[in-house]
Design a protein around this motif. Structure first.
Motif, PDB file in Angstrom:
ATOM      1  N   PRO A 178      -7.017  -0.108  -1.780  1.00  0.00           N
ATOM      2  CA  PRO A 178      -6.234   1.119  -1.623  1.00  0.00           C
ATOM      3  C   PRO A 178      -5.208   1.247  -2.748  1.00  0.00           C
ATOM      4  N   PRO A 179      -4.571   2.400  -2.894  1.00  0.00           N
ATOM      5  CA  PRO A 179      -3.515   2.540  -3.900  1.00  0.00           C
ATOM      6  C   PRO A 179      -2.325   1.637  -3.573  1.00  0.00           C
ATOM      7  N   LEU A 180      -1.796   0.972  -4.577  1.00  0.00           N
ATOM      8  CA  LEU A 180      -0.690   0.033  -4.407  1.00  0.00           C
ATOM      9  C   LEU A 180       0.501   0.469  -5.253  1.00  0.00           C
TER      10      LEU A 180
ATOM     11  N   VAL B 178       0.855  -1.185   0.000  1.00  0.00           N
ATOM     12  CA  VAL B 178       0.000   0.000   0.000  1.00  0.00           C
ATOM     13  C   VAL B 178       0.894   1.238   0.000  1.00  0.00           C
ATOM     14  N   VAL B 179       0.541   2.247  -0.789  1.00  0.00           N
ATOM     15  CA  VAL B 179       1.332   3.473  -0.860  1.00  0.00           C
ATOM     16  C   VAL B 179       0.470   4.676  -0.489  1.00  0.00           C
ATOM     17  N   ALA B 180       1.069   5.585   0.267  1.00  0.00           N
ATOM     18  CA  ALA B 180       0.406   6.844   0.596  1.00  0.00           C
ATOM     19  C   ALA B 180       1.018   7.997  -0.185  1.00  0.00           C
ATOM     20  N   GLN B 181       2.267   7.825  -0.616  1.00  0.00           N
ATOM     21  CA  GLN B 181       2.914   8.857  -1.422  1.00  0.00           C
ATOM     22  C   GLN B 181       2.316   8.825  -2.824  1.00  0.00           C
ATOM     23  N   SER B 182       1.858   9.967  -3.291  1.00  0.00           N
ATOM     24  CA  SER B 182       1.088  10.003  -4.542  1.00  0.00           C
ATOM     25  C   SER B 182       1.930  10.269  -5.774  1.00  0.00           C
TER      26      SER B 182
ATOM     27  N   SER C 122       1.613  11.895   8.691  1.00  0.00           N
ATOM     28  CA  SER C 122       0.387  12.620   9.039  1.00  0.00           C
ATOM     29  C   SER C 122      -0.705  12.369   8.001  1.00  0.00           C
ATOM     30  N   LYS C 123      -0.318  12.165   6.738  1.00  0.00           N
ATOM     31  CA  LYS C 123      -1.298  11.883   5.685  1.00  0.00           C
ATOM     32  C   LYS C 123      -2.003  10.565   5.964  1.00  0.00           C
ATOM     33  N   VAL C 124      -1.258   9.548   6.366  1.00  0.00           N
ATOM     34  CA  VAL C 124      -1.861   8.253   6.681  1.00  0.00           C
ATOM     35  C   VAL C 124      -2.738   8.361   7.920  1.00  0.00           C
ATOM     36  N   MET C 125      -2.246   9.041   8.937  1.00  0.00           N
ATOM     37  CA  MET C 125      -2.998   9.134  10.190  1.00  0.00           C
ATOM     38  C   MET C 125      -4.250   9.992  10.057  1.00  0.00           C
ATOM     39  N   ALA C 126      -4.325  10.831   9.019  1.00  0.00           N
ATOM     40  CA  ALA C 126      -5.540  11.607   8.783  1.00  0.00           C
ATOM     41  C   ALA C 126      -6.683  10.720   8.317  1.00  0.00           C
TER      42      ALA C 126
END
Length: 319
Positions: free
Chosen positions: A278-280, A118-122, A263-267
């Motif tokens: 989710p985005p992979l 899973v990736v949070a960086q866009s 912080s992006k993930v925890m939001a």
């Protein structure tokens, strides 16, 4: 691989900008539009309505994936490392930077499947990813692959230090990994090479440098979130490598996740750890989900300033 990793200069023209791959269709449409307007080369000529159309098409495709790949992130494969990696793992564990960075939660080394991370960086800097591929050499051996994923030694991106005032300094680098580390109280014996004009009582050090660059993920239940090393993981996937030796930190509850995740993930942690699809990492290689932008070159700047006050106070034992 040399212990000191150099920062090669890209062969592309300086005026061409930097190529970035962006994931479309996920939350953050306003942020994406703002980024294109503020940072891309030739932004005035870009049609905002066309960008929204592209984003909407990607969002529709993510809906398709939610139906056809529901739960795919929960099936990520995690393997035990082969015995060939044992000495290499111990070498990393003995490194002070590893001990400092991974001292909070249970941590292990494992061979993880890259596609289902899973990736949070866009976005990914494609030029930097190409630099990583260029210096990867041959990753067929266990040692070469491990050292690419878990590099030791110094990372030497050039840094310019400029005095911008009596008590203000600027640290500038082309690498976005440049960061403020910490504030340290030093003892006189720590300043052996300093020639002072009087007796030294102590010193304050403001430390600036780079991250450890270890490839690592955060595990929560059955999912793995790529935490550090997005460009390294992308480069591996671009070279056709599907599994990589990775540091896995395990969070068993929300409070622990807060110690590790951004912080992006925890939001919105449920989006990354509970959503059907989710985005992979593999989405960066899907043309229907990614858009390549030409972005103006930027430098990372860390500005440090300090204040000195000199005053007297009355002793507490005096009337």
């Amino acid at each position: 691989m040399d212990a000191r990793q150099q920062w090669p200069v890209t062969c592309r023209g300086q005026g061409a900008g930097v190529r970035e791959a962006w994931l479309l269709g996920q939350p953050g449409l306003q942020d994406f539009l703002g980024y294109v307007e503020d940072h891309t080369v030739g932004a005035p000529a870009v049609s905002r309505s066309e960008l929204v159309d592209e984003w909407r098409a990607a969002n529709d495709y993510y809906h398709h994936l939610e139906l056809n790949e529901a739960g795919v992130a929960d099936a990520v494969e995690v393997r035990d490392l082969d015995a060939d990696y044992a000495d290499l793992v111990e070498e990393v564990r003995a490194d002070p930077r590893y001990r400092r960075a991974f001292d909070k939660l249970p941590t292990r080394f494992a061979m993880v499947e890259l596609d289902r991370l899973v990736v949070a960086q866009s976005h990914i800097d494609l030029d930097h990813a190409e630099r990583l591929v260029a210096r990867a050499d041959d990753l067929l051996s266990a040692e070469a692959l491990f050292r690419f994923c878990q590099p030791l030694g110094d990372f030497e991106a050039p840094v310019e230090v400029q005095k911008a005032g009596p008590r203000r300094y600027l640290f500038t680098s082309a690498s976005s990994d440049l960061r403020f580390h910490e504030c340290l109280l030093l003892k006189p014996q720590d300043l052996a090479e300093h020639v002072a004009f009087g007796s030294v009582s102590g010193a304050i050090a403001l430390v600036v440098g780079f991250g450890s660059n270890f490839l690592s993920v955060v595990q929560s239940d059955t999912r793995l979130l790529l935490h550090n090393g997005h460009h390294r993981a992308y480069a591996l996937r671009a070279m056709g490598i599907r599994y990589a030796p990775c540091i896995v930190q395990t969070a068993t509850r929300g409070e622990e996740l807060g110690l590790l995740a951004s912080s992006k993930v925890m939001a919105s942690p449920s989006f990354y750890f509970r959503a059907a699809r989710p985005p992979l990492l593999k989405d960066f290689f899907e043309p229907r989900l990614r858009k390549v932008l030409q972005v103006r070159r930027t430098s990372q700047v860390i500005e440090l300033s300090f204040e000195v006050k000199d005053y007297s106070v009355r002793s507490c034992n005096e009337a």
